[in-house]
Design a protein around this motif. Sequence first.
Motif, short mmCIF file in Angstrom:
data_model
loop_
_atom_site.label_atom_id
_atom_site.label_comp_id
_atom_site.label_asym_id
_atom_site.label_seq_id
_atom_site.Cartn_x
_atom_site.Cartn_y
_atom_site.Cartn_z
N LEU A 212 34.72 21.34 47.96
CA LEU A 212 34.57 21.40 46.52
C LEU A 212 33.93 22.72 46.10
CD1 LEU A 212 33.30 17.80 45.64
CD2 LEU A 212 35.65 18.64 45.81
N SER B 11 35.76 21.12 41.65
CA SER B 11 37.18 21.41 41.82
C SER B 11 37.48 21.60 43.30
CB SER B 11 37.56 22.69 41.07
OG SER B 11 37.33 22.54 39.69
N VAL C 267 40.89 13.07 37.15
CA VAL C 267 40.00 13.20 38.29
C VAL C 267 40.37 12.15 39.33
CG1 VAL C 267 38.27 11.66 37.27
CG2 VAL C 267 37.55 13.31 38.98
N ASN D 269 39.26 15.41 31.77
CA ASN D 269 40.27 15.88 32.72
C ASN D 269 40.57 14.80 33.74
OD1 ASN D 269 40.26 18.40 31.48
ND2 ASN D 269 38.64 19.18 32.81
N THR E 146 42.29 25.27 43.68
CA THR E 146 43.05 24.47 42.71
C THR E 146 42.13 24.16 41.53
OG1 THR E 146 42.43 22.21 43.36
CG2 THR E 146 44.13 23.32 44.68
N GLY E 147 42.71 23.60 40.48
CA GLY E 147 41.90 23.15 39.36
C GLY E 147 41.69 21.65 39.39
N CYS E 148 42.02 21.01 40.51
CA CYS E 148 41.96 19.56 40.61
C CYS E 148 40.51 19.09 40.75
CB CYS E 148 42.78 19.07 41.80
SG CYS E 148 44.52 19.52 41.68
N GLN E 149 40.14 18.10 39.94
CA GLN E 149 38.77 17.62 39.88
C GLN E 149 38.58 16.41 40.79
OE1 GLN E 149 36.09 18.85 37.50
NE2 GLN E 149 37.48 20.53 37.98
N GLU F 24 44.81 16.35 45.67
CA GLU F 24 45.44 17.47 44.95
C GLU F 24 46.87 17.11 44.55
OE1 GLU F 24 47.05 21.98 45.94
OE2 GLU F 24 45.51 21.08 47.21
#
Length: 383
Positions: A24, A42, A6, A4, A46-49, A244
């Motif tokens: 996080l 994350s 990141v 993913n 959000t789904g942002c790593q 993000e």
Amino acid sequence: MTENMVVVVLTALNLEYDAVRRRLVNPQLQLHERGTRFEVGSLRDTGCQVALALTSKGNHSAAVLAERAIHEFDPAAVLFVGVAGALWDATPLGDVVMATHVYAYHGGTSEDDGLKARPRVWEAEHGISQLASHVARTDGWAGSTSSGQHRPNVHFGAIAAGEIVHNSRISYEAAWIRQHYNDALAIEMESAGVAQAGHLNGSPVAVVRGISDKADGTKNTDGDGTWQPRAADNAAAFATRLAEELITEQENSPMRHRNRPSSGDVTNIAHGSTVGVQARDVTNSTVTVGAAQPAATPDDLAAKLASVRDELERARSTGTLDSSTYEDAQHELALVSEALEEDTSEGKGRSVRALKRLRGLTDEAAEVASKVAMLITAVNGLS
């Protein structure tokens, strides 16, 4: 290496690390083979790593761990986040400074009439600067503030990074910095190392600093104890919002969703003209398009590697690339060759990362960068 997308976030102090970590969700340990500990989680809601790590103080350790993080995660960007001292009163305590460029200010030559500055400078990547300006214009990044509490602003300008802690406005060093780097808004000890690592590895870097003191003798006072956590939290708030937006923008970028060839009819809308069609096969009047490109063979890769080497040599001979960049590029090519010889998925990943670093080194030489991009495509096509 994670699949993913990141963003890597690095901090020098535990206080700064904690300010990011609080944002996080369910951070998980990822241990580098040399002992560096990353926590990957994350961003909240959000789904942002984000991959978070602690570098400790100083440009040297920050540079080493930044490069290690780039190799480990191949991130969309590297953000260095923390606190800094303000060089001028116009930047209030608690506000955030986003570096437009970073000075490694300790470069110089000592002569009879004094110390002459010989700085190195790294500019922030244009896309990140533009996106950061957009985030700064929004009201939501700082969250809610208490009644009467100063709402932090974001300032864009130069940051000076050296090797010593500045805690005076009247010392010789303080006067020298203000004389030679009077456009610098803040001063600290890590961002030059991170900027250099990003430059050599082709990874965008953003430096985000909260102002915790005025570099005026007030460090380690009660006031510093109050402002340092607040400044760290403000920097973390802006940086995580920027992370993000970076991930969201790159995931939605048209460059990541190019139309791939597919089978079907080809319509000539250029009436009365000749049209070229890229096809896999032509037999009499039958044109075959949209078929999967054949997988690259070892001979194909060897030929493309040789082509890149030839183009590198040509770029050096014409002066497009200087000798230092040429040597760094040859080093990355050697890593590619070694990794591909392993014939493993890990080797493929290392070769792609080395090629991306090579592409960053040679972006001023268009022909080299083009051949490197073709080689990346070929390596990615390996089964």
